[in-house]
Write a protein that holds these residues in place. Structure first.
Motif, PDB file in Angstrom:
ATOM      1  N   MET A   1      32.027   6.265 -36.297  1.00  0.00           N
ATOM      2  CA  MET A   1      33.276   6.687 -36.903  1.00  0.00           C
ATOM      3  C   MET A   1      33.860   7.902 -36.191  1.00  0.00           C
ATOM      4  SD  MET A   1      35.425   6.079 -39.183  1.00  0.00           S
ATOM      5  CE  MET A   1      36.691   6.801 -40.117  1.00  0.00           C
ATOM      6  N   MET A   2      33.022   8.842 -35.820  1.00  0.00           N
ATOM      7  CA  MET A   2      33.520  10.047 -35.151  1.00  0.00           C
ATOM      8  C   MET A   2      34.038   9.746 -33.751  1.00  0.00           C
ATOM      9  SD  MET A   2      33.575  12.473 -37.231  1.00  0.00           S
ATOM     10  CE  MET A   2      33.868  13.889 -36.219  1.00  0.00           C
ATOM     11  N   THR A   3      33.551   8.673 -33.142  1.00  0.00           N
ATOM     12  CA  THR A   3      34.064   8.342 -31.812  1.00  0.00           C
ATOM     13  C   THR A   3      35.537   7.963 -31.887  1.00  0.00           C
ATOM     14  OG1 THR A   3      33.363   6.032 -32.001  1.00  0.00           O
ATOM     15  CG2 THR A   3      31.821   7.567 -30.970  1.00  0.00           C
ATOM     16  N   TYR A   4      35.960   7.365 -33.003  1.00  0.00           N
ATOM     17  CA  TYR A   4      37.378   7.047 -33.180  1.00  0.00           C
ATOM     18  C   TYR A   4      38.209   8.313 -33.367  1.00  0.00           C
ATOM     19  CZ  TYR A   4      36.103   2.164 -33.632  1.00  0.00           C
ATOM     20  OH  TYR A   4      35.626   0.912 -33.392  1.00  0.00           O
ATOM     21  N   VAL A   5      37.663   9.253 -34.130  1.00  0.00           N
ATOM     22  CA  VAL A   5      38.376  10.518 -34.353  1.00  0.00           C
ATOM     23  C   VAL A   5      38.517  11.271 -33.034  1.00  0.00           C
ATOM     24  CG1 VAL A   5      38.260  12.756 -35.512  1.00  0.00           C
ATOM     25  CG2 VAL A   5      37.626  10.675 -36.751  1.00  0.00           C
ATOM     26  N   PHE A   6      37.445  11.352 -32.275  1.00  0.00           N
ATOM     27  CA  PHE A   6      37.519  12.032 -30.983  1.00  0.00           C
ATOM     28  C   PHE A   6      38.440  11.291 -30.015  1.00  0.00           C
ATOM     29  CE2 PHE A   6      33.122  13.760 -32.039  1.00  0.00           C
ATOM     30  CZ  PHE A   6      33.640  14.968 -32.469  1.00  0.00           C
ATOM     31  N   GLY A   7      38.444   9.982 -30.091  1.00  0.00           N
ATOM     32  CA  GLY A   7      39.341   9.192 -29.252  1.00  0.00           C
ATOM     33  C   GLY A   7      40.797   9.463 -29.581  1.00  0.00           C
ATOM     34  N   VAL A   8      41.109   9.536 -30.869  1.00  0.00           N
ATOM     35  CA  VAL A   8      42.481   9.830 -31.280  1.00  0.00           C
ATOM     36  C   VAL A   8      42.884  11.234 -30.849  1.00  0.00           C
ATOM     37  CG1 VAL A   8      43.975  10.222 -33.286  1.00  0.00           C
ATOM     38  CG2 VAL A   8      42.532   8.198 -33.182  1.00  0.00           C
ATOM     39  N   LEU A   9      42.003  12.197 -31.047  1.00  0.00           N
ATOM     40  CA  LEU A   9      42.309  13.576 -30.646  1.00  0.00           C
ATOM     41  C   LEU A   9      42.519  13.687 -29.131  1.00  0.00           C
ATOM     42  CD1 LEU A   9      39.888  15.599 -32.944  1.00  0.00           C
ATOM     43  CD2 LEU A   9      42.368  15.353 -33.151  1.00  0.00           C
ATOM     44  N   ALA A  10      41.668  13.030 -28.369  1.00  0.00           N
ATOM     45  CA  ALA A  10      41.825  13.047 -26.921  1.00  0.00           C
ATOM     46  C   ALA A  10      43.129  12.367 -26.508  1.00  0.00           C
ATOM     47  CB  ALA A  10      40.638  12.363 -26.245  1.00  0.00           C
ATOM     48  N   GLY A  11      43.459  11.265 -27.162  1.00  0.00           N
ATOM     49  CA  GLY A  11      44.706  10.573 -26.869  1.00  0.00           C
ATOM     50  C   GLY A  11      45.924  11.416 -27.195  1.00  0.00           C
ATOM     51  N   LEU A  12      45.859  12.138 -28.300  1.00  0.00           N
ATOM     52  CA  LEU A  12      46.975  13.008 -28.659  1.00  0.00           C
ATOM     53  C   LEU A  12      47.152  14.142 -27.654  1.00  0.00           C
ATOM     54  CD1 LEU A  12      46.548  13.223 -32.535  1.00  0.00           C
ATOM     55  CD2 LEU A  12      48.235  11.915 -31.253  1.00  0.00           C
ATOM     56  N   VAL A  13      46.061  14.718 -27.212  1.00  0.00           N
ATOM     57  CA  VAL A  13      46.142  15.804 -26.222  1.00  0.00           C
ATOM     58  C   VAL A  13      46.662  15.279 -24.892  1.00  0.00           C
ATOM     59  CG1 VAL A  13      44.766  17.431 -24.873  1.00  0.00           C
ATOM     60  CG2 VAL A  13      44.374  17.229 -27.322  1.00  0.00           C
ATOM     61  N   LEU A  14      46.114  14.176 -24.424  1.00  0.00           N
ATOM     62  CA  LEU A  14      46.574  13.612 -23.151  1.00  0.00           C
ATOM     63  C   LEU A  14      48.027  13.158 -23.229  1.00  0.00           C
ATOM     64  CD1 LEU A  14      43.426  11.533 -22.170  1.00  0.00           C
ATOM     65  CD2 LEU A  14      44.206  13.666 -21.131  1.00  0.00           C
ATOM     66  N   GLY A  15      48.398  12.544 -24.344  1.00  0.00           N
ATOM     67  CA  GLY A  15      49.782  12.119 -24.529  1.00  0.00           C
ATOM     68  C   GLY A  15      50.743  13.298 -24.561  1.00  0.00           C
ATOM     69  N   ALA A  16      50.319  14.377 -25.183  1.00  0.00           N
ATOM     70  CA  ALA A  16      51.163  15.570 -25.223  1.00  0.00           C
ATOM     71  C   ALA A  16      51.347  16.165 -23.818  1.00  0.00           C
ATOM     72  CB  ALA A  16      50.568  16.613 -26.160  1.00  0.00           C
ATOM     73  N   LEU A  17      50.292  16.152 -23.018  1.00  0.00           N
ATOM     74  CA  LEU A  17      50.416  16.651 -21.643  1.00  0.00           C
ATOM     75  C   LEU A  17      51.369  15.783 -20.818  1.00  0.00           C
ATOM     76  CD1 LEU A  17      46.720  17.608 -20.842  1.00  0.00           C
ATOM     77  CD2 LEU A  17      48.640  19.145 -21.245  1.00  0.00           C
ATOM     78  N   LEU A  63      34.491   6.968 -20.606  1.00  0.00           N
ATOM     79  CA  LEU A  63      34.896   7.831 -21.717  1.00  0.00           C
ATOM     80  C   LEU A  63      33.831   7.823 -22.811  1.00  0.00           C
ATOM     81  CD1 LEU A  63      38.655   6.828 -22.048  1.00  0.00           C
ATOM     82  CD2 LEU A  63      37.715   8.848 -20.940  1.00  0.00           C
ATOM     83  N   PRO A  64      33.475   9.005 -23.344  1.00  0.00           N
ATOM     84  CA  PRO A  64      32.440   9.066 -24.387  1.00  0.00           C
ATOM     85  C   PRO A  64      32.972   8.781 -25.788  1.00  0.00           C
ATOM     86  CG  PRO A  64      33.131  11.260 -23.792  1.00  0.00           C
ATOM     87  CD  PRO A  64      33.874  10.319 -22.878  1.00  0.00           C
ATOM     88  N   PHE A  65      34.233   8.382 -25.897  1.00  0.00           N
ATOM     89  CA  PHE A  65      34.822   8.100 -27.195  1.00  0.00           C
ATOM     90  C   PHE A  65      35.525   6.751 -27.150  1.00  0.00           C
ATOM     91  CE2 PHE A  65      37.122  11.397 -24.845  1.00  0.00           C
ATOM     92  CZ  PHE A  65      38.213  10.671 -24.420  1.00  0.00           C
ATOM     93  N   SER A  66      36.120   6.368 -28.263  1.00  0.00           N
ATOM     94  CA  SER A  66      36.750   5.063 -28.385  1.00  0.00           C
ATOM     95  C   SER A  66      37.978   4.956 -27.479  1.00  0.00           C
ATOM     96  CB  SER A  66      37.158   4.815 -29.836  1.00  0.00           C
ATOM     97  OG  SER A  66      37.936   3.654 -29.933  1.00  0.00           O
ATOM     98  N   PHE A  67      37.913   4.043 -26.536  1.00  0.00           N
ATOM     99  CA  PHE A  67      39.022   3.819 -25.614  1.00  0.00           C
ATOM    100  C   PHE A  67      40.260   3.324 -26.357  1.00  0.00           C
ATOM    101  CE2 PHE A  67      40.971  -0.002 -23.742  1.00  0.00           C
ATOM    102  CZ  PHE A  67      41.836   0.608 -22.849  1.00  0.00           C
ATOM    103  N   GLU A  68      40.077   2.417 -27.300  1.00  0.00           N
ATOM    104  CA  GLU A  68      41.195   1.825 -28.017  1.00  0.00           C
ATOM    105  C   GLU A  68      41.960   2.882 -28.804  1.00  0.00           C
ATOM    106  OE1 GLU A  68      38.034   0.741 -28.391  1.00  0.00           O
ATOM    107  OE2 GLU A  68      38.045  -1.205 -27.389  1.00  0.00           O
ATOM    108  N   ALA A  69      41.244   3.731 -29.504  1.00  0.00           N
ATOM    109  CA  ALA A  69      41.890   4.781 -30.279  1.00  0.00           C
ATOM    110  C   ALA A  69      42.606   5.772 -29.372  1.00  0.00           C
ATOM    111  CB  ALA A  69      40.860   5.512 -31.146  1.00  0.00           C
ATOM    112  N   CYS A  70      42.001   6.070 -28.241  1.00  0.00           N
ATOM    113  CA  CYS A  70      42.588   7.021 -27.302  1.00  0.00           C
ATOM    114  C   CYS A  70      43.894   6.489 -26.714  1.00  0.00           C
ATOM    115  CB  CYS A  70      41.582   7.323 -26.189  1.00  0.00           C
ATOM    116  SG  CYS A  70      42.207   8.467 -24.944  1.00  0.00           S
ATOM    117  N   ILE A  71      43.899   5.250 -26.259  1.00  0.00           N
ATOM    118  CA  ILE A  71      45.090   4.736 -25.596  1.00  0.00           C
ATOM    119  C   ILE A  71      46.226   4.483 -26.592  1.00  0.00           C
ATOM    120  CG2 ILE A  71      44.667   2.240 -25.585  1.00  0.00           C
ATOM    121  CD1 ILE A  71      45.306   2.588 -22.457  1.00  0.00           C
ATOM    122  N   VAL A  72      45.893   4.093 -27.822  1.00  0.00           N
ATOM    123  CA  VAL A  72      46.940   3.904 -28.840  1.00  0.00           C
ATOM    124  C   VAL A  72      47.559   5.239 -29.214  1.00  0.00           C
ATOM    125  CG1 VAL A  72      47.337   3.221 -31.234  1.00  0.00           C
ATOM    126  CG2 VAL A  72      46.034   1.733 -29.709  1.00  0.00           C
TER     127      VAL A  72
END
Length: 78
Positions: A1-17, A63-72
């Motif tokens: 479950m935490m891998t999805y949270v970390f994936g979303v957070l990483a995606g938000l940071v990368l998307g913001a950059l 990537l050490p977190f969920s790829f799907e959550a990160c890219i979405v």
């Protein structure tokens, strides 16, 4: 479950950059106030989006977190 949270957070940071890079590209094009600059700006912004999403896609196994959550999340914030 935490891998999805970390994936979303990483995606938000990368998307913001990426959004910040796109903003700077657009700001410079608007300053020039020409059709050619805006056309080149749109091409550059699309290229930046494709390269950034492609980089996350190609690094999905490393990537050490969920790829799907990160890219979405990354695509949503861009």
């Amino acid at each position: 479950m935490m891998t999805y949270v970390f994936g979303v957070l990483a995606g938000l940071v990368l998307g913001a950059l990426v959004a910040l890079i796109n903003y700077n590209i657009m700001k410079n094009a608007v300053k020039k106030n020409s059709d050619k600059a805006v056309l080149l700006c749109n091409f550059s912004r699309t290229a930046v989006d494709i390269v950034s999403l492609g980089a996350v896609f190609l690094l999905r196994n490393a990537l050490p977190f969920s790829f799907e959550a990160c890219i979405v999340a990354m695509a949503a914030i861009m």
